[in-house]
Write an enzyme that holds these catalytic residues in place. Structure first.
Site, PDB file in Angstrom:
ATOM      1  N   GLY A 127     -55.638 -50.071 -14.917  1.00 13.09           N
ATOM      2  CA  GLY A 127     -55.850 -49.971 -16.367  1.00 13.09           C
ATOM      3  C   GLY A 127     -57.306 -49.652 -16.566  1.00 13.09           C
ATOM      4  O   GLY A 127     -57.825 -48.729 -15.955  1.00 13.09           O
ATOM      5  N   GLU A 128     -57.979 -50.468 -17.356  1.00 11.06           N
ATOM      6  CA  GLU A 128     -59.404 -50.247 -17.637  1.00 11.06           C
ATOM      7  C   GLU A 128     -60.127 -51.576 -17.413  1.00 11.06           C
ATOM      8  O   GLU A 128     -59.934 -52.527 -18.174  1.00 11.06           O
ATOM      9  CB  GLU A 128     -59.515 -49.743 -19.086  1.00 11.06           C
ATOM     10  CG  GLU A 128     -60.754 -48.975 -19.395  1.00 11.06           C
ATOM     11  CD  GLU A 128     -61.081 -47.875 -18.384  1.00 11.06           C
ATOM     12  OE1 GLU A 128     -60.236 -47.017 -18.093  1.00 11.06           O
ATOM     13  OE2 GLU A 128     -62.215 -47.905 -17.870  1.00 11.06           O
ATOM     14  N   SER A 129     -60.930 -51.611 -16.350  1.00 12.99           N
ATOM     15  CA  SER A 129     -61.517 -52.899 -15.949  1.00 12.99           C
ATOM     16  C   SER A 129     -62.447 -53.493 -17.013  1.00 12.99           C
ATOM     17  O   SER A 129     -62.489 -54.709 -17.194  1.00 12.99           O
ATOM     18  CB  SER A 129     -62.250 -52.755 -14.617  1.00 12.99           C
ATOM     19  OG  SER A 129     -63.251 -51.766 -14.710  1.00 12.99           O
ATOM     20  N   CYS A 135     -56.694 -50.489  -8.344  1.00 14.31           N
ATOM     21  CA  CYS A 135     -57.548 -49.621  -9.152  1.00 14.31           C
ATOM     22  C   CYS A 135     -58.470 -50.479 -10.043  1.00 14.31           C
ATOM     23  O   CYS A 135     -59.388 -51.097  -9.529  1.00 14.31           O
ATOM     24  CB  CYS A 135     -56.677 -48.633  -9.921  1.00 14.31           C
ATOM     25  SG  CYS A 135     -57.564 -47.170 -10.414  1.00 14.31           S
ATOM     26  N   ARG A 141     -67.074 -47.069  -9.625  1.00 15.26           N
ATOM     27  CA  ARG A 141     -66.066 -46.783 -10.650  1.00 15.26           C
ATOM     28  C   ARG A 141     -65.973 -45.274 -10.898  1.00 15.26           C
ATOM     29  O   ARG A 141     -66.980 -44.568 -10.901  1.00 15.26           O
ATOM     30  CB  ARG A 141     -66.412 -47.493 -11.962  1.00 15.26           C
ATOM     31  CG  ARG A 141     -66.247 -48.988 -11.867  1.00 15.26           C
ATOM     32  CD  ARG A 141     -66.456 -49.630 -13.213  1.00 15.26           C
ATOM     33  NE  ARG A 141     -65.493 -49.158 -14.188  1.00 15.26           N
ATOM     34  CZ  ARG A 141     -65.715 -49.143 -15.504  1.00 15.26           C
ATOM     35  NH1 ARG A 141     -66.857 -49.557 -15.997  1.00 15.26           N
ATOM     36  NH2 ARG A 141     -64.777 -48.719 -16.318  1.00 15.26           N
ATOM     37  N   ILE A 181     -55.722 -42.479 -10.382  1.00 15.09           N
ATOM     38  CA  ILE A 181     -55.977 -42.225 -11.804  1.00 15.09           C
ATOM     39  C   ILE A 181     -57.366 -42.764 -12.151  1.00 15.09           C
ATOM     40  O   ILE A 181     -57.561 -43.976 -12.236  1.00 15.09           O
ATOM     41  CB  ILE A 181     -54.905 -42.922 -12.676  1.00 15.09           C
ATOM     42  CG1 ILE A 181     -53.499 -42.490 -12.235  1.00 15.09           C
ATOM     43  CG2 ILE A 181     -55.143 -42.599 -14.150  1.00 15.09           C
ATOM     44  CD1 ILE A 181     -52.373 -43.305 -12.857  1.00 15.09           C
ATOM     45  N   ARG A 182     -58.307 -41.882 -12.286  1.00 16.76           N
ATOM     46  CA  ARG A 182     -59.711 -42.292 -12.514  1.00 16.76           C
ATOM     47  C   ARG A 182     -60.052 -43.466 -11.596  1.00 16.76           C
ATOM     48  O   ARG A 182     -60.575 -44.498 -12.010  1.00 16.76           O
ATOM     49  CB  ARG A 182     -59.948 -42.649 -13.994  1.00 16.76           C
ATOM     50  CG  ARG A 182     -59.694 -41.469 -14.927  1.00 16.76           C
ATOM     51  CD  ARG A 182     -59.971 -41.799 -16.372  1.00 16.76           C
ATOM     52  NE  ARG A 182     -61.377 -42.137 -16.550  1.00 16.76           N
ATOM     53  CZ  ARG A 182     -61.808 -43.257 -17.150  1.00 16.76           C
ATOM     54  NH1 ARG A 182     -60.952 -44.133 -17.622  1.00 16.76           N
ATOM     55  NH2 ARG A 182     -63.088 -43.480 -17.272  1.00 16.76           N
ATOM     56  N   HIS A 197     -52.412 -46.239  -7.321  1.00 18.32           N
ATOM     57  CA  HIS A 197     -51.258 -46.903  -7.943  1.00 18.32           C
ATOM     58  C   HIS A 197     -49.995 -46.559  -7.157  1.00 18.32           C
ATOM     59  O   HIS A 197     -49.580 -45.399  -7.173  1.00 18.32           O
ATOM     60  CB  HIS A 197     -51.025 -46.359  -9.359  1.00 18.32           C
ATOM     61  CG  HIS A 197     -52.075 -46.708 -10.350  1.00 18.32           C
ATOM     62  ND1 HIS A 197     -51.856 -47.615 -11.352  1.00 18.32           N
ATOM     63  CD2 HIS A 197     -53.328 -46.264 -10.516  1.00 18.32           C
ATOM     64  CE1 HIS A 197     -52.937 -47.712 -12.099  1.00 18.32           C
ATOM     65  NE2 HIS A 197     -53.845 -46.903 -11.618  1.00 18.32           N
ATOM     66  N   GLU A 243     -47.148 -48.272  -7.975  1.00 20.21           N
ATOM     67  CA  GLU A 243     -46.057 -48.792  -8.818  1.00 20.21           C
ATOM     68  C   GLU A 243     -45.457 -47.738  -9.741  1.00 20.21           C
ATOM     69  O   GLU A 243     -44.411 -47.946 -10.329  1.00 20.21           O
ATOM     70  CB  GLU A 243     -46.544 -50.014  -9.625  1.00 20.21           C
ATOM     71  CG  GLU A 243     -47.377 -49.716 -10.857  1.00 20.21           C
ATOM     72  CD  GLU A 243     -48.816 -49.325 -10.542  1.00 20.21           C
ATOM     73  OE1 GLU A 243     -49.188 -49.232  -9.350  1.00 20.21           O
ATOM     74  OE2 GLU A 243     -49.571 -49.088 -11.504  1.00 20.21           O
TER      75      GLU A 243
HETATM   76  N1  GLN Z   1     -61.365 -46.070 -14.298  1.00 22.66           N
HETATM   77  C1  GLN Z   1     -60.811 -47.370 -14.465  1.00 22.66           C
HETATM   78  C2  GLN Z   1     -61.888 -48.456 -14.415  1.00 22.66           C
HETATM   79  O1  GLN Z   1     -62.989 -48.155 -14.099  1.00 22.66           O
HETATM   80  C3  GLN Z   1     -59.738 -47.659 -13.429  1.00 22.66           C
HETATM   81  C4  GLN Z   1     -58.575 -46.718 -13.600  1.00 22.66           C
HETATM   82  C5  GLN Z   1     -57.259 -47.253 -13.149  1.00 22.66           C
HETATM   83  O2  GLN Z   1     -57.051 -48.477 -13.012  1.00 22.66           O
HETATM   84  N2  GLN Z   1     -56.295 -46.375 -12.981  1.00 22.66           N
HETATM   85  O3  GLN Z   1     -61.635 -49.584 -14.711  1.00 22.66           O
END
Ligand code: GLN
Length: 187
Positions: free
Chosen positions: A51-53, A82, A109, A131-132, A167, A169
């Site tokens: 997700g987004e940390s 991630c 990151r 994903i990023r 990921h 999942e």
């Molecule tokens: N770019 C996100 C972060 O820095 C991580 C991306 C992800 O969990 N797919 O938190």
């Protein structure tokens, strides 16, 4: 005696939570989406999802969950995916941010680039998504490297803690080998 299914709590503050359910169930575990200290205490192990940390850190602060999570993580297996890997790495760069520091791991990151650079690849013959994703720039000698991608470690384990930059999942072939390994490794 039949063994009770291990309860795997997926931290459900933000990110890819529900996609873990079929993988955990197919691997023989019980899926729980968790976000309160009482729910954390009932879990045998945790997955910190992608997700987004930064958002997750803000929500952990807002709901005052840091201490309860840290206490649970000290005693139980944790797999960070991630953003989840970023939350449990010892050191975070680009930019620096707070973490639970469970693993001898430094992450950069968004080290694989921006959203346009997100891609699918195969790890051990199983399709996974970056994903990023963070780049694992430094892995301690005491950690085991379970897989590499483009020359860099992307799946590591040290003691009861696991981190993956990708990921698994999101792939609809259950369970992923990573979920299978995680659930089977539980005491
Ligand atoms: N770019 C996100 C972060 O820095 C991580 C991306 C992800 O969990 N797919 O938190």
């Amino acid at each position: 005696m039949t063994k009770r299914k291990p309860i795997i709590g997926v931290l459900a503050l933000q990110g890819a939570v529900e996609p873990h359910r079929p993988h955990i169930e197919a691997a023989g575990g019980e899926f729980r989406a968790v976000k309160t200290p009482a729910q954390f205490n009932e879990c045998d192990a945790f997955i910190l999802p992608g997700g987004e940390s930064t958002t997750m850190l803000k929500l952990i602060d807002t709901f005052n969950l840091w201490d309860s999570l840290a206490e649970n993580f000290a005693k139980k297996p944790v797999w960070g995916i991630c953003a989840g890997a970023i939350l449990i790495a010892r050191k975070v760069t680009n930019p620096e941010q707070k973490s639970f520091a469970l693993l001898p791991l430094t992450v950069e990151r968004n080290g694989y680039g921006r959203q346009l650079d997100s891609h699918q690849t195969e790890i051990n013959g199983y399709p996974v998504s970056f994903i990023r994703a963070p780049v694992f720039t430094d892995v301690g000698k005491d950690a085991e490297i379970l897989a590499k991608h483009q020359g860099a470690p992307v799946w590591i384990k040290a003691g009861k803690y696991t981190a993956s930059a990708f990921h698994p999942e999101l792939t609809l072939d259950f369970p992923s080998p990573m979920h299978k390994k995680f659930v089977e490794s539980l005491p």
